[in-house]
Structure formats: structure tokens, C-alpha cells
Design a protein around this motif. Structure first.
Motif, PDB file in Angstrom:
ATOM      1  N   ALA A  57      -7.568 -89.767 -20.771  1.00 15.39           N
ATOM      2  CA  ALA A  57      -8.931 -89.420 -20.357  1.00 15.39           C
ATOM      3  C   ALA A  57      -8.978 -88.051 -19.698  1.00 15.39           C
ATOM      4  O   ALA A  57      -9.940 -87.287 -19.871  1.00 15.39           O
ATOM      5  CB  ALA A  57      -9.475 -90.486 -19.405  1.00 15.39           C
ATOM      6  N   ARG A 115      -9.848 -88.545 -28.492  1.00 19.94           N
ATOM      7  CA  ARG A 115     -10.651 -89.744 -28.253  1.00 19.94           C
ATOM      8  C   ARG A 115     -10.173 -90.895 -29.144  1.00 19.94           C
ATOM      9  O   ARG A 115     -10.129 -92.056 -28.706  1.00 19.94           O
ATOM     10  CB  ARG A 115     -12.131 -89.452 -28.493  1.00 19.94           C
ATOM     11  CG  ARG A 115     -12.783 -88.681 -27.357  1.00 19.94           C
ATOM     12  CD  ARG A 115     -14.293 -88.680 -27.496  1.00 19.94           C
ATOM     13  NE  ARG A 115     -14.737 -87.856 -28.614  1.00 19.94           N
ATOM     14  CZ  ARG A 115     -15.067 -86.571 -28.509  1.00 19.94           C
ATOM     15  NH1 ARG A 115     -14.990 -85.959 -27.328  1.00 19.94           N
ATOM     16  NH2 ARG A 115     -15.480 -85.895 -29.572  1.00 19.94           N
ATOM     17  N   ASP A 116      -9.824 -90.579 -30.378  1.00 19.28           N
ATOM     18  CA  ASP A 116      -9.282 -91.615 -31.263  1.00 19.28           C
ATOM     19  C   ASP A 116      -7.966 -92.151 -30.729  1.00 19.28           C
ATOM     20  O   ASP A 116      -7.704 -93.363 -30.771  1.00 19.28           O
ATOM     21  CB  ASP A 116      -9.093 -91.031 -32.660  1.00 19.28           C
ATOM     22  CG  ASP A 116      -8.516 -92.045 -33.637  1.00 19.28           C
ATOM     23  OD1 ASP A 116      -9.240 -92.990 -34.007  1.00 19.28           O
ATOM     24  OD2 ASP A 116      -7.334 -91.898 -34.017  1.00 19.28           O
ATOM     25  N   GLN A 173      -9.414 -85.096 -21.983  1.00 19.27           N
ATOM     26  CA  GLN A 173     -10.715 -84.932 -22.637  1.00 19.27           C
ATOM     27  C   GLN A 173     -11.772 -84.322 -21.726  1.00 19.27           C
ATOM     28  O   GLN A 173     -12.926 -84.198 -22.120  1.00 19.27           O
ATOM     29  CB  GLN A 173     -11.196 -86.300 -23.143  1.00 19.27           C
ATOM     30  CG  GLN A 173     -10.223 -86.966 -24.101  1.00 19.27           C
ATOM     31  CD  GLN A 173     -10.617 -88.391 -24.425  1.00 19.27           C
ATOM     32  OE1 GLN A 173     -11.778 -88.695 -24.692  1.00 19.27           O
ATOM     33  NE2 GLN A 173      -9.644 -89.300 -24.415  1.00 19.27           N
ATOM     34  N   LEU A 225     -10.625 -82.504 -29.422  1.00 13.61           N
ATOM     35  CA  LEU A 225     -11.159 -83.601 -28.610  1.00 13.61           C
ATOM     36  C   LEU A 225     -11.428 -84.876 -29.397  1.00 13.61           C
ATOM     37  O   LEU A 225     -11.123 -85.970 -28.916  1.00 13.61           O
ATOM     38  CB  LEU A 225     -12.431 -83.138 -27.892  1.00 13.61           C
ATOM     39  CG  LEU A 225     -12.226 -82.091 -26.790  1.00 13.61           C
ATOM     40  CD1 LEU A 225     -13.567 -81.678 -26.181  1.00 13.61           C
ATOM     41  CD2 LEU A 225     -11.301 -82.641 -25.702  1.00 13.61           C
ATOM     42  N   PRO A 226     -12.020 -84.818 -30.620  1.00 17.15           N
ATOM     43  CA  PRO A 226     -12.221 -86.076 -31.360  1.00 17.15           C
ATOM     44  C   PRO A 226     -10.910 -86.805 -31.652  1.00 17.15           C
ATOM     45  O   PRO A 226     -10.869 -88.048 -31.622  1.00 17.15           O
ATOM     46  CB  PRO A 226     -12.906 -85.621 -32.649  1.00 17.15           C
ATOM     47  CG  PRO A 226     -13.541 -84.315 -32.314  1.00 17.15           C
ATOM     48  CD  PRO A 226     -12.617 -83.675 -31.329  1.00 17.15           C
ATOM     49  N   SER A 273      -7.125 -92.227 -27.602  1.00 22.65           N
ATOM     50  CA  SER A 273      -7.478 -93.039 -26.436  1.00 22.65           C
ATOM     51  C   SER A 273      -7.946 -94.430 -26.864  1.00 22.65           C
ATOM     52  O   SER A 273      -7.621 -95.431 -26.214  1.00 22.65           O
ATOM     53  CB  SER A 273      -8.557 -92.330 -25.627  1.00 22.65           C
ATOM     54  OG  SER A 273      -8.882 -93.061 -24.467  1.00 22.65           O
ATOM     55  N   ASP A 274      -8.703 -94.506 -27.966  1.00 25.89           N
ATOM     56  CA  ASP A 274      -9.123 -95.816 -28.474  1.00 25.89           C
ATOM     57  C   ASP A 274      -7.920 -96.664 -28.872  1.00 25.89           C
ATOM     58  O   ASP A 274      -7.910 -97.886 -28.647  1.00 25.89           O
ATOM     59  CB  ASP A 274     -10.050 -95.632 -29.676  1.00 25.89           C
ATOM     60  CG  ASP A 274     -11.389 -95.035 -29.291  1.00 25.89           C
ATOM     61  OD1 ASP A 274     -11.745 -95.120 -28.097  1.00 25.89           O
ATOM     62  OD2 ASP A 274     -12.070 -94.468 -30.173  1.00 25.89           O
TER      63      ASP A 274
END
Length: 375
Positions: free
Chosen positions: A241, A260-261, A244, A256-257, A263-264
Motif C-alpha cells: 500500500a 494494485r493487482d 501506491q 501503479l495498476p 496488492s489484490d
């Protein structure tokens, strides 16, 4: 087809790993925060310079010549040669405090900024089960990525192949390589957790088939392993986190995308760990319930045996009373020619009658018979 797991050897290995974890070295209290203290069991140090760009890729054992405008991935393995590691880290711009932290191999996963550099510490899985993870520190700077690994084992082979193959956008920026390394570490947890899922299922089948005293010990070992994985994954959420945030240096908008993926995926791993931990806790109740049911079966069998012998004991005691045989009312069977056989037959009939009743109730010799109303 899945490879069969030799669970007896596996749980023995789990116990050995837990013993090694309990003997990990801790740092002295009161030492200087910038003091460099390599672990006593540090591996031999090697440094690989991965030079890459859209036009090519090469791996060198020494720093490339100045003036080369290619991107760099500096991969340091082993913490024994602390002087060389400190020299390389200082040339990359790390502060003395950050360099000293490189040798603390029991850190919690986190992300920090050191000037214009981004420093992320993660637990990198290298085996499992039993679960073993080494610390890896990733430093992202302008045009380079620095990784410091605790030992020679890693899960970054796929990243090296992608760099060598030149496929995709991995050669375009150091930020994307930084993401690719983190993504490889996160994705390595998935097959490991799947194997732990197989262990949970196998342990459940083992308890249902034959609950034993050693099953409870294996359940607690499994719960301890899952707890160690959770400790490695839980702080990883905060570390990802932090990458980002808008104020994080060196992280470009196009990356960044992908972060985020990643992080998911970390959240998904945590969900898997929590499910397995709850299932393992349920195995404790299943083990206790299975042992209780087995004890009830044993007690029921002993009770039936005692119940069968109660009328037989009564008959034997009745005909064993020493009354005067002169009276026609005092055990006339004692004067019969076949009185003994009569008493034995009476005992057999009483035992057979009780066995038949137990069979009709379904307590012995199979399941309970259904009545016509059930049909």
C-alpha cells in the motif's frame, strides 16, 4: 496428477524447521543503530550485475563500465562479505542506517523512503511445506534496482528468464522490474498454500479414518506453520500500500495498476491462510470428537459384554445357593438328572436373546435395520 505427499516425513521436517527457527540469532541490546552485524550463519556473498535495455541483456560479475546508459539490476546474494555489500549499497545512495538494516534478517515487511530511493523489505518463500522464507530487500532508484537476498535460494528465476527473453515491458523501466520482482515473490506463495491445503485435507481424512494421539501434535504443527505464513503476509499489505501512495519516489504512474493487482493477490493469499487456519482449528474439534466417539464405542461394547453376563451371573449365583434339598421348594433343579445342562442352556438362551436384541437395535454386527415405516 498431484505428487503424493509423504506426510510422516513432512511433519518430521516441520518439527526440525521449528527447532531451527527457535535458535535464530538475535542482535545485541544497546548496539549502535548504524553498526553492521552480519548473521553468524550468513551465506557466502556474490554480486551479479544485470545490465538490460530494449537493445539487449547481459549479466556481469563486476560493475559495468561508466557511461553505459542501460538499466541495472544489482543482485546481492549472501550477507557474509559485509564490507563489499556496504560498498555497493553506499554507491547506490543508501544511508548508513539503511545499510545497517540490510543485515537485520528478522525484519517485518515494510516500505521506507531513503531520500530519492524506495526500500521495500519482504519475506521471500524459498520452500514449503515446511515453510521457509528468507528476507529480501529491494531498493528502487533512478535507473537501477538493488536486491539483497539472505541466501542463495530464491523465486526470481522467472524474472531472469523474462529479462533474458526480452518479452513484454520488463526491459523498459526499473520501476516495472521492481514490480516484477515483488510480483514473483507474492505469486510464489500460491503453490505453497495449495500444498498446505492438501495437508489440511489429508489430515482431516486421517482423523476420520483413524484418530490417533499424534494427530493433535501434527495439527498444532500445521497451525504454527500457517501462523508463520500469516506473519509474513500480513505486513506485506502495508508495504504494498505504501508503494501506491502519491508521494512515493521513483514509482511512475504506469506501474501503479500493476502494484494494485499485486496488492489484490496479497489480500487473496491472506484469505487463503485464514481459511486454512480456521479449518485447522476445526480439525482440533474433529479430533476430540472422533476420540470421544471412539471411546463411546468402546464403552458401549464393554457395557454390552457386562450386560450379557449379568443374567448368566445371576443364574450361576442362583443355583450356587446351598439350600436344603429335602424341601421340594428349594431349587428342585439340583436333583434333576440334567440339571447342570439345564442351567447352562438357560445361560446360553439368555445371552443369545440379548445378542439378538442388540443386533435388532443396530448396536452390533452392522447398521441399525430400517423399519417398514422408514421404507
Amino acid at each position: 496428477m498431484k505428487t503424493p505427499i509423504h506426510r510422516n516425513k513432512l511433519f518430521s521436517a516441520l518439527r526440525d524447521v521449528q527447532d531451527r527457527r527457535n535458535t535464530r540469532r538475535s542482535f545485541g541490546i544497546g548496539t549502535s543503530p548504524v553498526a553492521i552485524e552480519p548473521p553468524g550463519d550468513a551465506a557466502e556473498t556474490t554480486v551479479a550485475w544485470h545490465s538490460y535495455g530494449t537493445d539487449g541483456y547481459s549479466v556481469e560479475a563486476s560493475e559495468p563500465a561508466p557511461g553505459d546508459d542501460r538499466l541495472l539490476w544489482i543482485d546481492i546474494c549472501g550477507l557474509r562479505d559485509h564490507a563489499r555489500i556496504a560498498e555497493v549499497a553506499a554507491s547506490c545512495g543508501l544511508s548508513d542506517l539503511a545499510i545497517a538494516d540490510l543485515f537485520h534478517v528478522d525484519q517485518r515487511a515494510h516500505t521506507d523512503s531513503d531520500g530519492d530511493l524506495v526500500l521495500t523489505v519482504l519475506r521471500m518463500p524459498v520452500a514449503g511445506p515446511p515453510f521457509e522464507a528468507d528476507q529480501i530487500t529491494l531498493v528502487l532508484g533512478a535507473g537501477f534496482v538493488l536486491t539483497i537476498r539472505e541466501g542463495p535460494r530464491d523465486c526470481l528465476g522467472s524474472v531472469r528468464k523474462r529479462l533474458a527473453g526480452g518479452t513484454g515491458r520488463i526491459r523498459t523501466s526499473s520501476g516495472y522490474l521492481f514490480y516484477a520482482l515483488i510480483d514473483a515473490i507474492v505469486d510464489t506463495y500460491f503453490p505453497i498454500l495449495e500444498r498446505y491445503g492438501d495437508l489440511v485435507e489429508g489430515l482431516e481424512q486421517r482423523i476420520l479414518a483413524s484418530p490417533g494421539d499424534d494427530a493433535m501434535r501434527d495439527i498444532h504443527l500445521l497451525k504454527r506453520e500457517l501462523l508463520d505464513i500469516r506473519h509474513a503476509l500480513w505486513p506485506m499489505r502495508e508495504a504494498l500500500a505504501a508503494l501506491q501512495r502519491d508521494d512515493t519516489p521513483q514509482i511512475d504512474e504506469p506501474v501503479l495498476p500493476f502494484l494494485r493487482d499485486c496488492s489484490d493477490h496479497a489480500f487473496q493469499l491472506l484469505d487463503m491462510v485464514e481459511v486454512y487456519r480456521e479449518t485447522a482449528q476445526g480439525l482440533v474439534d474433529l479430533q476430540l470428537s472422533s476420540l470421544s466417539n471412539r471411546m463411546n464405542e468402546v464403552m458401549k461394547m464393554l457395557t454390552m459384554i457386562a450386560t450379557i453376563f449379568i443374567p448368566m451371573t445371576f443364574i450361576a449365583g442362583l443355583y450356587g445357593m446351598n439350600f436344603d434339598r429335602a424341601s421340594p421348594y428349594n431349587l428342585p433343579e439340583l436333583g434333576w438328572r440334567f440339571g447342570y445342562l439345564y442351567a447352562i442352556g438357560l445361560m446360553v438362551v439368555s445371552a443369545s436373546t440379548m445378542l439378538f436384541v442388540f443386533w435388532r437395535l443396530g448396536w452390533i454386527f452392522g447398521k441399525k435395520r430400517r423399519s417398514r415405516a422408514d421404507d
